[in-house]
Motif scaffolding. Sequence first.
Motif, short mmCIF file in Angstrom:
data_model
loop_
_atom_site.label_atom_id
_atom_site.label_comp_id
_atom_site.label_asym_id
_atom_site.label_seq_id
_atom_site.Cartn_x
_atom_site.Cartn_y
_atom_site.Cartn_z
N UNK A 41 1.04 -1.09 -0.28
CA UNK A 41 0.09 0.02 -0.07
C UNK A 41 0.99 1.12 0.07
N UNK A 42 1.83 1.07 0.87
CA UNK A 42 2.84 2.08 0.68
C UNK A 42 3.39 2.70 -0.39
N UNK A 43 3.79 1.45 -1.17
CA UNK A 43 4.39 1.61 -2.65
C UNK A 43 3.40 2.38 -3.47
N UNK A 44 1.91 1.58 -3.28
CA UNK A 44 1.13 2.09 -4.22
C UNK A 44 0.76 3.60 -4.09
N UNK A 45 0.64 4.02 -2.61
CA UNK A 45 0.50 5.45 -2.45
C UNK A 45 1.78 6.26 -2.96
N UNK A 98 3.42 5.52 -5.81
CA UNK A 98 3.00 5.49 -7.08
C UNK A 98 2.07 6.38 -7.57
N UNK A 99 1.03 6.43 -7.01
CA UNK A 99 0.15 7.21 -7.33
C UNK A 99 0.23 8.73 -7.27
N UNK A 100 1.18 8.97 -6.16
CA UNK A 100 1.32 10.59 -5.90
C UNK A 100 2.52 10.99 -6.88
N UNK A 101 3.32 10.08 -7.27
CA UNK A 101 4.49 10.33 -8.32
C UNK A 101 3.62 10.69 -9.47
N UNK A 102 2.97 9.79 -9.98
CA UNK A 102 2.23 10.08 -11.39
C UNK A 102 1.27 11.31 -11.44
#
Length: 79
Positions: A62-66, A68-72
């Motif tokens: 979840x941490x990584x997905x968060x 990734x979303x923020x980055x995109x």
Amino acid sequence: MDCRDVFRRISDYLDGDLDADLKRAIEAHACGCHHCEVIIDTTRMTIKLYCDGQSVILPIQVHHRLHAVLRSRCRDKLA
Ligand SMILES: [Zn+2]
């Protein structure tokens, strides 16, 4: 200071590891940028939940997905 700078330094900022000038620059940016304000608030809340030892622990995926979303989102905004 732009959104990417804030994003790069957010961990240090929340850890209190930044020098006063950088800290002020991030705060000044976040004041006028809702996007970064939300990122900082969300990250701070996540860290707080984690540190309080609540049963809510963010799984690493979840941490990584968060991130990734923020980055995109950052990329979209700056494109
Ligand atoms: Zn921003």
